[in-house]
Write a protein that holds these residues in place. Structure first.
Motif, mmCIF file in Angstrom:
data_model
loop_
_atom_site.group_PDB
_atom_site.id
_atom_site.type_symbol
_atom_site.label_atom_id
_atom_site.label_comp_id
_atom_site.label_asym_id
_atom_site.label_seq_id
_atom_site.Cartn_x
_atom_site.Cartn_y
_atom_site.Cartn_z
ATOM 1 N N LEU A 197 -7.631 -11.141 2.770
ATOM 2 C CA LEU A 197 -8.621 -10.354 2.044
ATOM 3 C C LEU A 197 -9.789 -11.238 1.630
ATOM 4 O O LEU A 197 -9.643 -12.454 1.481
ATOM 5 C CB LEU A 197 -7.998 -9.725 0.792
ATOM 6 N N ASP A 198 -10.918 -10.607 1.403
ATOM 7 C CA ASP A 198 -12.087 -11.305 0.878
ATOM 8 C C ASP A 198 -11.953 -11.458 -0.637
ATOM 9 O O ASP A 198 -11.367 -10.610 -1.307
ATOM 10 C CB ASP A 198 -13.362 -10.517 1.205
ATOM 11 N N ASP A 199 -12.499 -12.547 -1.177
ATOM 12 C CA ASP A 199 -12.409 -12.801 -2.618
ATOM 13 C C ASP A 199 -12.956 -11.646 -3.455
ATOM 14 O O ASP A 199 -12.515 -11.441 -4.599
ATOM 15 C CB ASP A 199 -13.169 -14.076 -2.983
ATOM 16 N N TRP A 205 -3.011 -7.310 -9.913
ATOM 17 C CA TRP A 205 -2.604 -8.079 -8.742
ATOM 18 C C TRP A 205 -1.957 -9.404 -9.143
ATOM 19 O O TRP A 205 -2.421 -10.097 -10.049
ATOM 20 C CB TRP A 205 -3.816 -8.358 -7.850
ATOM 21 N N ARG A 254 0.844 -1.207 0.000
ATOM 22 C CA ARG A 254 0.000 0.000 0.000
ATOM 23 C C ARG A 254 0.875 1.252 0.000
ATOM 24 O O ARG A 254 1.964 1.255 0.559
ATOM 25 C CB ARG A 254 -0.885 0.056 1.255
ATOM 26 N N MET A 285 -12.384 -8.690 -3.273
ATOM 27 C CA MET A 285 -11.354 -7.684 -3.510
ATOM 28 C C MET A 285 -10.514 -7.976 -4.745
ATOM 29 O O MET A 285 -9.800 -7.102 -5.242
ATOM 30 C CB MET A 285 -10.429 -7.590 -2.289
#
Length: 327
Positions: free
Chosen positions: A21-23, A96, A8, A25
């Motif tokens: 993280l949640d999928d 990503w 970040r 994202m």
């Protein structure tokens, strides 16, 4: 939820950490891959340490390499259960990457894992080995053959260099390995090098034309190293340039190219077309000593990549880091 390394930058402050993280994202893409293994490459190390402006979109998941299984697909060439390998295409920079347990990618970027490779073995090869194979293919297309003389590999203890030495030796070439590591001789000879040279003799400016020593060169360094290597290539030989470990500059003259007919091939591993990618991976499956890969591999867990990135940039590691993203 999935574990990932996340980079970040907010209000000028940089942060790199292991997180979950949640999928939802995950970025757009038509294939969801369950990553089994990734790698830690030089470019990843630059991104994780914020040493160079590699990342162009924030936040970012680094990891320019990945191998695993298709979980979901909206691409006609892939179905759930397919094993795939990935590298390049700006992943880890603008999209990503694979230092994560899941990655959503474009199917046009993926190559089906060749028979004979496991996902871990594919990542022992990774971008480094794939790039080395692209270099070998370029030399072969030029007409360089094993009986034509020695081939010089610069940066020979790095990922690309190590696998280039292995590939060339396995194919019957006489390999000279250039390194700055005084204790690397035995390691390079195990990989197949016939001769080990000290980097220092190539590291500074030299004559435009020097003694003809090499049938060909695979160069990972750039700068003076590449210039001196070109000046030492025999008439009609070739140089495959794929790196910039010493620098992005090329303080050379045209003399080797117009007086000795030397060819300089630029090797791009990021946007190479699918046909060339597939050819490289098929050749790796055929020509690389898979068992011998263990001589150059160090396996680490996902969280370890944050510290090991510094080892790469400080020259404290040889060979390849393979990342088990599930530990």
């Amino acid at each position: 939820m999935f574990k990932t390394v996340l980079l970040r930058r907010e209000d000028g402050n940089f942060d790199a950490q292991l997180t979950e993280l949640d999928d939802v994202m995950l970025p757009d893409g038509d294939v969801l891959v369950g990553v089994h293994y990734s790698t830690l490459n030089y470019k990843d190390a630059l991104a994780i340490t914020d040493r160079s402006p590699v990342v162009r979109t924030w936040p970012m998941v680094p990891g320019v390499d990945g191998a695993g299984v298709v979980l979901e697909s909206h691409h006609p060439d892939f179905v759930p259960g397919d094993l795939v390998v990935f590298n390049g295409w700006g992943v880890g920079e603008v999209h990503w990457g694979c230092l994560a347990q899941k990655a959503r990618l474009m199917g046009d970027w993926l190559v089906k894992l060749p028979q004979g490779f496991t996902p871990r073995q594919a990542m022992a090869v990774g971008t480094a080995g794939y790039t080395a194979m692209l270099c070998v293919l370029a030399l072969e297309r030029h007409g360089i053959r094993p009986d034509g003389g020695s081939v010089l590999v610069t940066g020979a203890t790095g990922g690309v260099g190590s696998i280039a030495v292995m590939l060339l030796a396995r194919l019957g070439y006489q390999v000279a390995a250039l390194t700055g590591k005084a204790d690397a001789g035995a390691y390079l000879q195990i990989l197949g090098a016939r001769e080990v040279l000290e980097r220092e003799e190539f590291a500074h400016g030299g004559k435009p034309l020097q003694q003809e020593r090499w049938a060909a060169v695979i160069d990972t360094a750039g700068s003076h190293t590449l210039a001196n290597a070109c000046a030492q290539v025999r008439y009609g030989g070739a140089v495959a340039a794929c790196g910039l470990a010493q620098g992005m500059d090329l303080p050379a003259t045209v003399a080797p190219f117009i007086l000795r007919g030397v060819a300089l091939y630029g090797i791009d591993s990021v946007y190479a077309p699918l046909a060339r990618r597939s050819e490289a991976w098929q050749r790796l499956a055929r020509d690389l000593d898979i068992a011998g890969l263990e001589n150059i591999v160090t396996e680490i867990g996902l969280g370890d990549s944050l510290a090991k990135a510094h080892d790469i940039l400080e020259g404290r590691h040889r060979g390849r880091f393979v990342v088990d993203v599930n530990r």
